[in-house]
Design an enzyme around this catalytic site. Structure first.
Site, PDB file in Angstrom:
ATOM      1  N   ASN A  10       0.778  -1.163   0.052  1.00 55.56           N
ATOM      2  CA  ASN A  10      -0.129   0.047  -0.221  1.00 55.56           C
ATOM      3  C   ASN A  10       0.428   1.407   0.185  1.00 55.56           C
ATOM      4  O   ASN A  10       1.123   1.645   1.689  1.00 55.56           O
ATOM      5  CB  ASN A  10      -1.047  -0.247   1.543  1.00 55.56           C
ATOM      6  CG  ASN A  10      -1.611   1.025   1.467  1.00 55.56           C
ATOM      7  OD1 ASN A  10      -2.243   2.398   0.701  1.00 55.56           O
ATOM      8  ND2 ASN A  10      -1.897   1.239   2.664  1.00 55.56           N
ATOM      9  N   LYS A  12      -0.170   4.084  -0.431  1.00 55.28           N
ATOM     10  CA  LYS A  12      -0.452   5.404  -0.216  1.00 55.28           C
ATOM     11  C   LYS A  12       0.245   6.706  -0.577  1.00 55.28           C
ATOM     12  O   LYS A  12      -0.582   6.236  -1.950  1.00 55.28           O
ATOM     13  CB  LYS A  12      -0.021   5.608   0.856  1.00 55.28           C
ATOM     14  CG  LYS A  12       0.217   4.696   2.527  1.00 55.28           C
ATOM     15  CD  LYS A  12       0.042   4.682   3.652  1.00 55.28           C
ATOM     16  CE  LYS A  12      -0.566   3.316   4.526  1.00 55.28           C
ATOM     17  NZ  LYS A  12      -0.185   3.556   6.597  1.00 55.28           N
ATOM     18  N   HIS A  96     -10.021   1.086   4.222  1.00 57.03           N
ATOM     19  CA  HIS A  96      -7.926   1.392   4.848  1.00 57.03           C
ATOM     20  C   HIS A  96      -8.781   2.237   5.995  1.00 57.03           C
ATOM     21  O   HIS A  96      -9.372   2.932   6.082  1.00 57.03           O
ATOM     22  CB  HIS A  96      -7.221   2.087   3.939  1.00 57.03           C
ATOM     23  CG  HIS A  96      -5.551   2.030   4.626  1.00 57.03           C
ATOM     24  ND1 HIS A  96      -5.377   3.040   5.609  1.00 57.03           N
ATOM     25  CD2 HIS A  96      -5.051   0.784   4.691  1.00 57.03           C
ATOM     26  CE1 HIS A  96      -4.538   2.965   5.942  1.00 57.03           C
ATOM     27  NE2 HIS A  96      -3.809   1.537   5.549  1.00 57.03           N
ATOM     28  N   GLU A  98      -7.349   4.843   7.158  1.00 59.58           N
ATOM     29  CA  GLU A  98      -6.670   5.962   7.109  1.00 59.58           C
ATOM     30  C   GLU A  98      -8.164   6.717   5.978  1.00 59.58           C
ATOM     31  O   GLU A  98      -8.008   7.892   6.474  1.00 59.58           O
ATOM     32  CB  GLU A  98      -5.213   5.881   5.495  1.00 59.58           C
ATOM     33  CG  GLU A  98      -4.571   5.938   6.846  1.00 59.58           C
ATOM     34  CD  GLU A  98      -3.046   5.382   6.151  1.00 59.58           C
ATOM     35  OE1 GLU A  98      -2.910   5.835   5.140  1.00 59.58           O
ATOM     36  OE2 GLU A  98      -1.901   5.186   7.390  1.00 59.58           O
ATOM     37  N   GLU A 168      -6.078  -5.102  10.489  1.00 57.50           N
ATOM     38  CA  GLU A 168      -4.737  -3.828  10.703  1.00 57.50           C
ATOM     39  C   GLU A 168      -4.621  -2.856  12.172  1.00 57.50           C
ATOM     40  O   GLU A 168      -5.848  -2.140  12.020  1.00 57.50           O
ATOM     41  CB  GLU A 168      -4.613  -3.077   9.235  1.00 57.50           C
ATOM     42  CG  GLU A 168      -4.314  -3.013   8.243  1.00 57.50           C
ATOM     43  CD  GLU A 168      -3.535  -2.628   7.191  1.00 57.50           C
ATOM     44  OE1 GLU A 168      -2.424  -2.549   6.665  1.00 57.50           O
ATOM     45  OE2 GLU A 168      -4.517  -1.406   6.354  1.00 57.50           O
ATOM     46  N   GLY A 174       1.854   2.766  10.932  1.00 57.85           N
ATOM     47  CA  GLY A 174       3.045   3.392  10.688  1.00 57.85           C
ATOM     48  C   GLY A 174       3.629   3.869  11.436  1.00 57.85           C
ATOM     49  O   GLY A 174       4.172   5.337  12.233  1.00 57.85           O
ATOM     50  N   SER A 214       2.870  -1.927  10.309  1.00 59.98           N
ATOM     51  CA  SER A 214       4.854  -2.094  10.580  1.00 59.98           C
ATOM     52  C   SER A 214       5.154  -3.518   9.895  1.00 59.98           C
ATOM     53  O   SER A 214       6.165  -3.629  10.544  1.00 59.98           O
ATOM     54  CB  SER A 214       4.741  -0.468  11.804  1.00 59.98           C
ATOM     55  OG  SER A 214       4.614   0.060  12.156  1.00 59.98           O
ATOM     56  N   GLY A 235       2.738  -0.597   4.576  1.00 62.06           N
ATOM     57  CA  GLY A 235       3.039   0.668   4.133  1.00 62.06           C
ATOM     58  C   GLY A 235       4.511   0.348   3.842  1.00 62.06           C
ATOM     59  O   GLY A 235       4.694   0.687   2.949  1.00 62.06           O
ATOM     60  N   GLY A 236       5.117   1.692   4.945  1.00 61.63           N
ATOM     61  CA  GLY A 236       5.880   2.255   4.785  1.00 61.63           C
ATOM     62  C   GLY A 236       7.181   1.606   3.728  1.00 61.63           C
ATOM     63  O   GLY A 236       7.719   1.741   3.070  1.00 61.63           O
TER      64      GLY A 236
END
Ligand code: PGA
Length: 250
Positions: A10, A12, A96, A98, A168, A174, A214, A235-236
């Site tokens: 993802n 983002k 999601h 967010e 999640e 994050g 994470s 993500g990251g």
């Protein structure tokens, strides 16, 4: 039948088309021939066509991070299922955290999007998870059950096969804080039991439940090695080709 894991990136609101192309070219050579797991990239809308073209004929799929439930209409800034399919994408994230947090997506909206995705043959990854206060208040199970029940209103066992769920925990997204494998497994079992209650044991046994929050190369083996964890939404650590490839090949 064992469930085939899905490892998904993802991105983002990161990466221009040129950056997405550079990632994809590097990444494809790192994961060439990897067929133990399915792999999917979720770029921003403006990079989707670039990524679809770059992964064509490979073992990697592409999808949107968000899709509107309406077929078309006056919804400024939104993207429809037909638009997703027209560029050759196959997957979409739905709900999601967010989107829920910053764009007011409710379980009702998630449910409408899920119906639209299934109607169009798009593989939906439905995201759920508790915030920190809910976990600390002992409400995790209740929150997950409510989100699953809300997302699945009107979904039949016959239609449910493509659905993927991503657990999640919002406090782990994050933040560098990861749920322990034990915490993730416990949550996944709650989710699977709820799916069994709503759609039957066969659907529950087959549905893939990913963990997200994470995930990085250092913790991927411990998490993805669990039988109950059917992949990851990253993500990251998915923004760099070598790091995401290391997670895929945990
Ligand atoms: P993270 O994000 O890996 O950066 O925690 C996961 C996600 O939001 O899907």
């Amino acid at each position: 039948m064992p469930r085939k894991s899905l490892i998904a990136a993802n991105w983002k609101m990161y990466k221009t088309p040129a950056e997405a192309k550079a990632f994809t070219d590097a990444f494809l050579s790192l994961v060439a021939g990897h067929d133990r797991d399915e792999i999917a990239l979720f770029p921003s809308v403006t990079s989707l066509a670039t990524v679809v073209a770059a992964v064509a004929g490979s073992n990697v799929s592409a999808g949107l991070q968000n899709m509107h439930f309406a077929e078309e209409g006056a919804y400024t800034g939104e993207t429809s299922a037909s638009m997703l399919l027209a560029v050759g994408a196959t997957h979409t994230l739905i709900g999601h955290s967010e989107r829920r947090q910053y764009f007011n997506e409710t379980d009702e909206v998630v449910n409408k999007k899920l119906h639209t995705a299934l109607k169009h043959g798009i593989i939906p990854v439905v995201c759920i998870g508790e915030v920190l206060a809910e976990r600390e208040g002992g409400l995790t199970a209740e929150v997950l059950k409510t989100q699953i029940a809300g997302a699945f209103v009107g979904i039949t066992a016959e239609a449910a096969a493509p659905i993927v769920i991503a657990y999640e925990p919002v406090w782990a997204i994050g933040t560098g804080k990861t749920a322990t494998p034990e915490m993730a497994v416990e949550a996944h079992k709650i989710v699977r039991a709820e799916v069994a209650k709503l759609l039957g044991a066969d659907v529950a046994a087959a549905v893939r439940i990913l963990y997200g929050g994470s995930v990085k190369p250092e913790n991927a083996t411990a998490l993805l090695g669990e039988e109950e964890i059917d992949g990851a939404l990253v993500g990251g650590a998915s923004l760099k080709a070598d790091s995401f490839a290391a997670i895929v090949k945990y």
